[in-house]
Design an enzyme around this catalytic site. Sequence first.
Site, short mmCIF file in Angstrom:
data_model
loop_
_atom_site.label_atom_id
_atom_site.label_comp_id
_atom_site.label_asym_id
_atom_site.label_seq_id
_atom_site.Cartn_x
_atom_site.Cartn_y
_atom_site.Cartn_z
N MET A 30 0.84 -1.20 0.00
CA MET A 30 0.00 0.00 0.00
C MET A 30 0.88 1.25 0.00
O MET A 30 0.42 2.35 0.35
CB MET A 30 -0.92 0.00 1.21
CG MET A 30 -1.91 -1.16 1.20
SD MET A 30 -3.43 -0.82 2.09
CE MET A 30 -2.80 -0.48 3.72
N HIS A 37 9.34 -3.35 3.49
CA HIS A 37 8.98 -3.54 2.08
C HIS A 37 10.24 -3.76 1.24
O HIS A 37 10.26 -4.58 0.33
CB HIS A 37 8.26 -2.30 1.55
CG HIS A 37 6.97 -1.97 2.24
ND1 HIS A 37 6.83 -0.87 3.05
CD2 HIS A 37 5.76 -2.58 2.24
CE1 HIS A 37 5.59 -0.81 3.50
NE2 HIS A 37 4.92 -1.84 3.04
N GLN A 153 -2.69 -12.47 7.56
CA GLN A 153 -2.86 -12.17 6.13
C GLN A 153 -2.08 -13.17 5.27
O GLN A 153 -2.58 -13.66 4.25
CB GLN A 153 -2.36 -10.76 5.85
CG GLN A 153 -2.26 -10.41 4.38
CD GLN A 153 -1.85 -8.96 4.17
OE1 GLN A 153 -2.66 -8.07 4.31
NE2 GLN A 153 -0.59 -8.72 3.86
P1 AMP Z 1 1.44 -2.91 3.49
O1 AMP Z 1 2.02 -1.89 2.57
O2 AMP Z 1 1.46 -2.53 4.92
O3 AMP Z 1 0.10 -3.41 3.01
O4 AMP Z 1 2.41 -4.17 3.41
C1 AMP Z 1 2.80 -4.72 2.19
C2 AMP Z 1 3.57 -5.97 2.46
O5 AMP Z 1 4.72 -5.64 3.25
C3 AMP Z 1 2.79 -7.01 3.28
O6 AMP Z 1 3.07 -8.30 2.77
C4 AMP Z 1 3.33 -6.83 4.67
O7 AMP Z 1 3.23 -7.98 5.47
C5 AMP Z 1 4.78 -6.48 4.38
N1 AMP Z 1 5.39 -5.78 5.51
C6 AMP Z 1 4.91 -4.72 6.19
N2 AMP Z 1 5.72 -4.40 7.21
C7 AMP Z 1 6.76 -5.28 7.18
C8 AMP Z 1 7.93 -5.49 7.97
N3 AMP Z 1 8.21 -4.72 9.03
N4 AMP Z 1 8.75 -6.49 7.63
C9 AMP Z 1 8.49 -7.31 6.57
N5 AMP Z 1 7.40 -7.16 5.78
C10 AMP Z 1 6.54 -6.17 6.08
#
Ligand code: AMP
Length: 286
Positions: A30, A37, A153
């Site tokens: 997102m 990320h 998720q």
């Molecule tokens: P989001 O942008 O928050 O929807 O996350 C996008 C992807 O990044 C999802 O698969 C999350 O689980 C992953 N993600 C978010 N925060 C972290 C983190 N601290 N470490 C690893 N992956 C992450």
Amino acid sequence: MKIIRSPSAMTAWSEGLRRENVRIGLVPTMGALHDGHRALIRAARLRCDALAVSIFVNPTQFGPHEDLTKYPRPISHDRALCKQEGADVCFEPSVQAMYPEGFQTVVSLPAIARRWEGEVRPHHFSGVATVVTKLFGMVSPQIAIFGQKDFQQSVLVDRLVKDLNLGVRIIVRPTVRERDGLAMSSRNVYLLPDDRGRAVTLYRSLRAGAEAIQQGVDDGRAIQAVMHQVIKAEPAMTIDYLAVCDPRTLEPISTVTSRVVLIGAVRLGSVRLIDNLLVTVPRRRS
Ligand code: AMP
């Protein structure tokens, strides 16, 4: 790096590559990209020939009183990070393109989506499952990378691709943390300066639970009580849930025997924090 906005252009890109047997990877996000990320994009880069990162703040996974409108959208920063990490495409569809007039179909959720995040955020996983299915349809990746940070998720997406035969290999990468242990999150920027130091209490609570398991505590409720105690010592924090679960079903475990996941969600000021730890139970001497 290409910036693609329309779903049809996205599909055209991937169709061309798939005809040439190019292995496509997708990292759905997102935006408001951070080092968590970045780690996913790097992991994807190593595993595919052509890499798309999607940046889409998906309205259908936000509840009516959640932070959709104020969710951070630093698009220039995000594009620069994607480019730096070698993404071939930054896919930035509009809400209108993703949910055009007449859109009606949503994915029906499996049991693993009902508890925990599903209970606190009733529409969340339906939005997630539907948008992930749509992104997979548009990008046709062979692999997609998700973070362990959103553990429930990742289990849901794994189930989704199996149940609906989506033909995408799901890879889950470990949570990237700040130096003090706080799991990186796009929402951490909302933390007030005084709350930033307190925020790590969630991770400490999970660590305390893991430590209890390592020391031989196998009663799920006792482990949960240990985790609760740590949070209770931080009066600014309130608990949505803290639980000891089976990592495949996300059902609570009464007696810990093998691998478990400790999951937690708390509120601190206006910020909701989630985190988890996978724990392998030590072999006991008989
Ligand atoms: P989001 O942008 O928050 O929807 O996350 C996008 C992807 O990044 C999802 O698969 C999350 O689980 C992953 N993600 C978010 N925060 C972290 C983190 N601290 N470490 C690893 N992956 C992450």
